[in-house]
Structures are given as C-alpha cells and as structure tokens.
Scaffold this motif. Structure first.
Motif, PDB file in Angstrom:
ATOM      1  N   LEU B  61     -86.421 -44.299  27.612  1.00  0.00           N
ATOM      2  CA  LEU B  61     -86.664 -44.146  26.183  1.00  0.00           C
ATOM      3  C   LEU B  61     -86.842 -45.498  25.485  1.00  0.00           C
ATOM      4  CD1 LEU B  61     -84.229 -41.229  25.329  1.00  0.00           C
ATOM      5  CD2 LEU B  61     -86.682 -41.117  25.656  1.00  0.00           C
ATOM      6  N   LYS B  75     -86.972 -41.633  19.128  1.00  0.00           N
ATOM      7  CA  LYS B  75     -87.759 -42.081  20.272  1.00  0.00           C
ATOM      8  C   LYS B  75     -88.206 -40.881  21.114  1.00  0.00           C
ATOM      9  CE  LYS B  75     -88.420 -46.477  21.166  1.00  0.00           C
ATOM     10  NZ  LYS B  75     -89.716 -47.014  21.561  1.00  0.00           N
ATOM     11  N   LEU B  79     -92.099 -39.824  21.878  1.00  0.00           N
ATOM     12  CA  LEU B  79     -92.575 -39.930  23.263  1.00  0.00           C
ATOM     13  C   LEU B  79     -92.906 -38.558  23.842  1.00  0.00           C
ATOM     14  CD1 LEU B  79     -90.309 -42.674  24.871  1.00  0.00           C
ATOM     15  CD2 LEU B  79     -92.747 -42.780  24.400  1.00  0.00           C
ATOM     16  N   PHE B  80     -92.043 -37.596  23.545  1.00  0.00           N
ATOM     17  CA  PHE B  80     -92.247 -36.257  24.114  1.00  0.00           C
ATOM     18  C   PHE B  80     -93.545 -35.647  23.587  1.00  0.00           C
ATOM     19  CE2 PHE B  80     -91.508 -31.720  24.616  1.00  0.00           C
ATOM     20  CZ  PHE B  80     -90.960 -31.659  25.880  1.00  0.00           C
ATOM     21  N   ARG B  82     -96.174 -37.212  22.280  1.00  0.00           N
ATOM     22  CA  ARG B  82     -97.362 -37.935  22.725  1.00  0.00           C
ATOM     23  C   ARG B  82     -97.721 -37.600  24.166  1.00  0.00           C
ATOM     24  NH1 ARG B  82     -97.096 -44.128  21.586  1.00  0.00           N
ATOM     25  NH2 ARG B  82     -95.875 -43.979  19.699  1.00  0.00           N
ATOM     26  N   ASN B  83     -96.681 -37.487  25.010  1.00  0.00           N
ATOM     27  CA  ASN B  83     -96.966 -37.164  26.413  1.00  0.00           C
ATOM     28  C   ASN B  83     -97.374 -35.713  26.584  1.00  0.00           C
ATOM     29  OD1 ASN B  83     -96.586 -39.417  28.388  1.00  0.00           O
ATOM     30  ND2 ASN B  83     -94.795 -39.686  27.105  1.00  0.00           N
ATOM     31  N   MET B  86    -101.355 -36.260  25.559  1.00  0.00           N
ATOM     32  CA  MET B  86    -102.244 -37.001  26.439  1.00  0.00           C
ATOM     33  C   MET B  86    -101.590 -37.470  27.734  1.00  0.00           C
ATOM     34  SD  MET B  86    -103.673 -39.153  23.328  1.00  0.00           S
ATOM     35  CE  MET B  86    -104.214 -40.513  24.319  1.00  0.00           C
ATOM     36  N   GLY B  87    -100.314 -37.283  27.864  1.00  0.00           N
ATOM     37  CA  GLY B  87     -99.659 -37.768  29.079  1.00  0.00           C
ATOM     38  C   GLY B  87     -99.612 -36.690  30.139  1.00  0.00           C
ATOM     39  N   SER B  88     -98.572 -36.746  30.962  1.00  0.00           N
ATOM     40  CA  SER B  88     -98.435 -35.759  32.024  1.00  0.00           C
ATOM     41  C   SER B  88     -97.130 -35.001  31.868  1.00  0.00           C
ATOM     42  CB  SER B  88     -98.474 -36.445  33.383  1.00  0.00           C
ATOM     43  OG  SER B  88     -97.348 -37.283  33.527  1.00  0.00           O
ATOM     44  N   PHE B  89     -97.096 -33.830  32.462  1.00  0.00           N
ATOM     45  CA  PHE B  89     -95.894 -33.000  32.396  1.00  0.00           C
ATOM     46  C   PHE B  89     -94.718 -33.687  33.091  1.00  0.00           C
ATOM     47  CE2 PHE B  89     -93.214 -29.537  34.087  1.00  0.00           C
ATOM     48  CZ  PHE B  89     -92.854 -28.980  32.883  1.00  0.00           C
ATOM     49  N   LEU B  91     -94.058 -36.956  33.278  1.00  0.00           N
ATOM     50  CA  LEU B  91     -93.451 -37.947  32.393  1.00  0.00           C
ATOM     51  C   LEU B  91     -92.660 -37.271  31.285  1.00  0.00           C
ATOM     52  CD1 LEU B  91     -96.209 -40.668  32.023  1.00  0.00           C
ATOM     53  CD2 LEU B  91     -94.033 -40.848  33.197  1.00  0.00           C
ATOM     54  N   SER B  93     -91.123 -34.507  31.533  1.00  0.00           N
ATOM     55  CA  SER B  93     -89.864 -34.075  32.147  1.00  0.00           C
ATOM     56  C   SER B  93     -88.859 -35.209  32.152  1.00  0.00           C
ATOM     57  CB  SER B  93     -90.088 -33.632  33.584  1.00  0.00           C
ATOM     58  OG  SER B  93     -91.018 -32.614  33.660  1.00  0.00           O
ATOM     59  N   LYS B  94     -89.335 -36.405  32.543  1.00  0.00           N
ATOM     60  CA  LYS B  94     -88.427 -37.546  32.641  1.00  0.00           C
ATOM     61  C   LYS B  94     -87.862 -37.873  31.263  1.00  0.00           C
ATOM     62  CE  LYS B  94     -89.019 -37.735  36.873  1.00  0.00           C
ATOM     63  NZ  LYS B  94     -88.161 -36.706  37.455  1.00  0.00           N
ATOM     64  N   HIS B  96     -87.489 -35.810  28.796  1.00  0.00           N
ATOM     65  CA  HIS B  96     -86.550 -34.736  28.444  1.00  0.00           C
ATOM     66  C   HIS B  96     -85.214 -34.945  29.149  1.00  0.00           C
ATOM     67  CE1 HIS B  96     -85.256 -30.713  27.320  1.00  0.00           C
ATOM     68  NE2 HIS B  96     -84.813 -30.577  28.548  1.00  0.00           N
ATOM     69  N   ARG B  97     -85.257 -35.269  30.442  1.00  0.00           N
ATOM     70  CA  ARG B  97     -84.015 -35.479  31.204  1.00  0.00           C
ATOM     71  C   ARG B  97     -83.254 -36.680  30.667  1.00  0.00           C
ATOM     72  NH1 ARG B  97     -83.275 -30.732  33.011  1.00  0.00           N
ATOM     73  NH2 ARG B  97     -84.924 -29.967  34.357  1.00  0.00           N
TER      74      ARG B  97
END
Lengths: 76, 117
Positions: B61, B75, B79-80, B82-83, B86-89, B91, B93-94, B96-97
């Motif tokens: 984060l 944060k 980040l969540f 935006r990903n 355009m990001g990936s599932f 990332l 997940s990471k 979120h974790r």
C-alpha cells in the motif's frame, strides 16, 4: 464476485505469477506484454499515488515474461 | 515341488520386509513429532502460502510505519479502484489482502476502525 487470491507475493516470481500480475497469459506475445505492462503501470505509477513496491513487481513481471531475467534471479 | 517352496519363501520374505519398512516409517514419524520438525515445516508452508506479513502489506500500500487507519483506507480505496479499471485481478487481490492484514493489526493496537463501511 471472484474469490481473491490468498496471501502475499511469491518469494521468487514465476512466469505464472508474472502473467497474473499483468493480467495476461504466459503465452502472450512480447508486444502485447509491453502493452499490458504500460496499462498496469499507469494504474500503479508511484508518481501518481501508487506504491513503489507494486511498481517494482510490475516491472519484474514484464522482465520475467520477456525473458530478460531467469526466474528467481532477483537480487533481493 | 521346488517351485512351490521358492514361492512360499518369497511370500514370507516380502511379508517380513514389508513389516520392517512399516515399522521404520512409524519410528521416523514419531521422531519427527518429538522434535517438532514436522509441525514446523507444515506451519512454514501454511504461513508462506496463506498470509501476508505486516511489512509486505505496508509496502504494497506504500505506507510508512506509523500511518493512521484513515491513510490506510484512503490508499486502499484509490489503489483498489484503479486496479479494478486498468490493472489486474491478481494485484487487486494483493491490495485487498494487504488491507485485511493491516485491519487486524490496527484493531489489535486499539486504534479505532470505525467508519470502515
């Protein structure tokens, strides 16, 4: 809703993890890898509020998929 | 006659050998349990696979050591989202974790997590 992946990043990046990070397949051609890398990087750029850690992971993923480093060859 | 004898011997021999191997295996398991090696290995595997360290969560984060819970949430949200776009599932997940991990840490430290939504 899909289930989130468990846990943190793997200690050393595999091609599989690299593909997951960029949201593509392991067999994706190089130009598409670069395209995906740019897209994901825009979303996570440190200058725009993203984190340095994720940015380094994204760069590493691109290198692994383009075969620039042998997987697991990270200096850290 | 001779063939029968040899067959009998073979069967008996393999039976004894099998029992010996089984005993050795049991003994090895017992020893491993006694020294706790087995548990440790198992735990390590589980830990590595399932959870994230607080340090990694903060790195993901992009937070410093004494960031407030508000900062964490802020944060995480940006980040969540935006990903997601355009990001990936993976990332996502990471991220979120990482928030999940920090949530337990902050709750333990007694800092209010009210307004979590």
């Amino acid at each position: 809703m899909r289930r989130f992946y468990e846990g943190g990043f793997q200690p050393s990046m595999t091609r599989r993890e690299a593909a997951l990070i960029l949201g593509i397949r392991e067999s994706t051609p190089a130009d598409k890898v670069r395209e995906a890398h740019r897209k994901v990087m825009v979303a996570n750029h440190p200058d725009a509020g993203g984190s340095h850690y994720l940015a380094s992971k994204i760069n590493e993923a691109k290198d692994v998929l383009l075969g620039k480093t042998k997987s697991g060859g990270s200096a850290f | 006659m001779a063939a029968k004898l040899i067959a009998n011997l073979l069967i008996m021999g393999s039976g004894i050998l099998g029992r010996a191997v089984l005993q050795a295996y049991r003994k090895a398991l017992e020893n491993a349990n006694k020294t706790g090696v087995a548990q440790e290995t198992l735990q390590n595997i589980r830990r590595a696979g399932r959870t994230m360290t607080e340090q990694e969560a903060r790195q993901i984060l992009g937070l410093h050591e004494n960031a407030s819970w508000e900062e964490v949430l802020q944060k995480y949200d940006t980040l969540f989202e935006r990903n997601g776009k355009m990001g990936s599932f993976y990332l996502q997940s990471k991220i979120h974790r990482a928030k999940e991990c920090l949530e337990t840490v902050y709750q333990k430290n007694g800092e209010g997590t009210q307004g979590t939504g």
